[in-house]
Design a protein around this motif. Structure first.
Motif, short mmCIF file in Angstrom:
data_model
loop_
_atom_site.label_atom_id
_atom_site.label_comp_id
_atom_site.label_asym_id
_atom_site.label_seq_id
_atom_site.Cartn_x
_atom_site.Cartn_y
_atom_site.Cartn_z
N ALA A 89 0.85 -1.19 0.00
CA ALA A 89 0.00 0.00 0.00
C ALA A 89 0.88 1.25 0.00
CB ALA A 89 -0.91 -0.02 1.22
N PHE A 90 0.31 2.37 -0.38
CA PHE A 90 1.05 3.61 -0.43
C PHE A 90 0.08 4.75 -0.10
CE2 PHE A 90 -0.65 2.59 -4.55
CZ PHE A 90 -1.18 3.78 -5.04
N THR A 91 0.62 5.92 0.14
CA THR A 91 -0.21 7.07 0.48
C THR A 91 -0.61 7.82 -0.78
OG1 THR A 91 0.86 7.33 2.64
CG2 THR A 91 -0.34 9.24 1.77
N VAL A 92 -1.91 8.11 -0.90
CA VAL A 92 -2.44 8.89 -2.01
C VAL A 92 -2.73 10.30 -1.50
CG1 VAL A 92 -4.29 9.11 -3.71
CG2 VAL A 92 -3.46 6.84 -3.05
N HIS A 93 -2.30 11.32 -2.23
CA HIS A 93 -2.51 12.71 -1.86
C HIS A 93 -3.55 13.33 -2.79
CE1 HIS A 93 1.04 12.73 0.82
NE2 HIS A 93 1.54 11.90 -0.09
N ASN A 94 -4.53 13.98 -2.20
CA ASN A 94 -5.61 14.60 -2.97
C ASN A 94 -5.39 16.11 -2.99
OD1 ASN A 94 -7.98 15.47 -4.15
ND2 ASN A 94 -9.31 14.15 -2.94
N ALA A 95 -5.05 16.65 -4.17
CA ALA A 95 -4.78 18.08 -4.31
C ALA A 95 -6.05 18.88 -4.55
CB ALA A 95 -3.80 18.30 -5.46
N GLY A 96 -7.20 18.21 -4.57
CA GLY A 96 -8.45 18.92 -4.75
C GLY A 96 -8.92 18.95 -6.19
N VAL A 97 -9.91 19.79 -6.46
CA VAL A 97 -10.56 19.83 -7.77
C VAL A 97 -9.64 20.50 -8.79
CG1 VAL A 97 -12.54 20.64 -9.09
CG2 VAL A 97 -12.84 19.89 -6.71
N ARG A 98 -9.46 19.83 -9.92
CA ARG A 98 -8.67 20.36 -11.02
C ARG A 98 -9.39 20.06 -12.33
NH1 ARG A 98 -6.56 21.98 -7.12
NH2 ARG A 98 -4.35 21.99 -6.51
N ARG A 99 -9.14 20.86 -13.33
CA ARG A 99 -9.63 20.55 -14.67
C ARG A 99 -8.72 19.50 -15.30
NH1 ARG A 99 -13.84 22.84 -16.71
NH2 ARG A 99 -14.64 24.77 -15.82
N GLN A 100 -9.33 18.54 -15.97
CA GLN A 100 -8.59 17.53 -16.73
C GLN A 100 -9.38 17.22 -17.99
OE1 GLN A 100 -6.35 14.42 -14.71
NE2 GLN A 100 -7.33 12.90 -16.00
N GLY A 101 -8.81 17.51 -19.14
CA GLY A 101 -9.55 17.37 -20.38
C GLY A 101 -10.75 18.30 -20.37
N VAL A 102 -11.91 17.75 -20.70
CA VAL A 102 -13.13 18.57 -20.69
C VAL A 102 -13.81 18.58 -19.33
CG1 VAL A 102 -13.54 18.16 -23.15
CG2 VAL A 102 -14.59 16.64 -21.45
N GLY A 103 -13.30 17.78 -18.39
CA GLY A 103 -14.01 17.58 -17.14
C GLY A 103 -13.31 18.13 -15.92
N LEU A 104 -13.79 17.68 -14.75
CA LEU A 104 -13.23 18.05 -13.46
C LEU A 104 -12.93 16.79 -12.68
CD1 LEU A 104 -15.75 20.87 -12.47
CD2 LEU A 104 -13.42 21.20 -13.27
N VAL A 105 -11.82 16.81 -11.94
CA VAL A 105 -11.40 15.64 -11.18
C VAL A 105 -10.86 16.08 -9.83
CG1 VAL A 105 -10.77 14.44 -13.32
CG2 VAL A 105 -8.99 15.64 -12.02
N TYR A 106 -10.80 15.13 -8.90
CA TYR A 106 -9.90 15.27 -7.76
C TYR A 106 -8.54 14.78 -8.25
CZ TYR A 106 -13.54 16.06 -4.19
OH TYR A 106 -14.56 16.58 -3.43
N ASP A 107 -7.54 15.64 -8.16
CA ASP A 107 -6.19 15.31 -8.63
C ASP A 107 -5.47 14.50 -7.57
OD1 ASP A 107 -3.62 15.19 -9.57
OD2 ASP A 107 -3.26 17.35 -9.55
N VAL A 108 -5.25 13.22 -7.84
CA VAL A 108 -4.56 12.34 -6.88
C VAL A 108 -3.29 11.76 -7.51
CG1 VAL A 108 -6.64 11.74 -5.58
CG2 VAL A 108 -6.02 10.37 -7.58
N HIS A 109 -2.74 12.46 -8.49
CA HIS A 109 -1.60 11.94 -9.24
C HIS A 109 -0.25 12.23 -8.60
CE1 HIS A 109 0.49 10.42 -12.75
NE2 HIS A 109 1.17 11.54 -12.86
N HIS A 110 -0.19 13.26 -7.76
CA HIS A 110 1.10 13.74 -7.29
C HIS A 110 1.34 13.46 -5.81
CE1 HIS A 110 0.04 16.24 -10.83
NE2 HIS A 110 1.32 16.05 -11.12
#
Length: 227
Positions: free
Chosen positions: A93-114
């Motif tokens: 397992a690892f820690t996932v960090h949620n940077a909050g709402v971001r635009r991605q493509g045409v939509g909106l996401v919670y950014d958990v990539h970084h």
């Protein structure tokens, strides 16, 4: 933006179309399942968007971060489970960090990539997706009616969808929906354990068009990564 509209198939046409390959109209996806609090936040946002605007594509799925998605696999579910089980061997397992709402493509996401710095990609997340892709790739068969989904380490972006494919149909709502989501009083954890991997089987009457209008899904299996 020009919209590619696929005519709604008649029942006879649908049966003929799905008869082109075994396994249609089903697809499989392997996802990282967030913690319950984050799942509740995603559901709160997508439920509000459905109630206010009729936006449904992101909420058509259970809350998830895609590792591999919409794969056309005709092997028995047990074979898929066994393949992914082997692929996840010794993955912690690892820690996932949620940077909050971001635009991605045409939509909106919670950014958990970084990572927590918001800049450095979370290599554990990318490595997990690569291992799952390698596990299921030998089981895939060509899909007769949908673009192939290929994993690419360089373009993979871990995210939790809040608004997605509806915006291809209603780009005029993009700014308004963004403002609406920014105004929602929905709290979410800034981090959560990346320790649950899930397999789902999905079905749609029209994978080449507005698939979210008829999407259904069923949970197949969950793996828990050791901490």
């Amino acid at each position: 933006m020009t919209e590619n509209v696929t005519p709604t198939p008649t029942p006879a046409a649908t049966s003929e179309r799905f008869a082109q390959a075994p396994g249609d109209p089903y697809r499989y996806g392997v996802y990282l399942r967030p913690d319950p609090a984050t799942c509740a936040a995603v559901t709160a946002v997508t439920t509000q968007l459905r109630a206010q605007y009729g936006i449904v594509s992101a909420g058509a799925f259970p809350p998830h971060a895609t590792l591999v998605g919409s794969r056309h696999i005709t092997a028995p579910a047990g074979e898929i489970v066994a393949a992914v089980t082997r692929g996840l061997a010794d993955v912690p397992a690892f820690t996932v960090h949620n940077a909050g709402v971001r635009r991605q493509g045409v939509g909106l996401v919670y950014d958990v990539h970084h990572l927590a710095d918001g800049i450095t990609p979370n290599s554990a997340f990318v490595d997990l997706a690569a291992r799952v892709d390698k596990a299921v790739a030998p089981l895939q068969t060509p899909a007769p009616n949908h673009a192939e989904h290929h994993f690419d380490r360089n373009t993979f972006r871990a995210h939790l969808s809040l608004v997605s494919h509806d915006m291809y149909v209603r780009p005029d709502l993009s700014e308004e929906v963004g403002e609406y989501v920014d105004g929602l009083p929905v709290a979410f954890p800034e981090r959560f354990p990346g320790d649950r991997v899930t397999l789902y089987r999905t079905r749609s009457d029209d994978w080449a068009g507005r698939w979210w209008r008829t999407l259904t899904w069923e949970h197949v299996h969950t793996w828990r990564l050791p901490r």
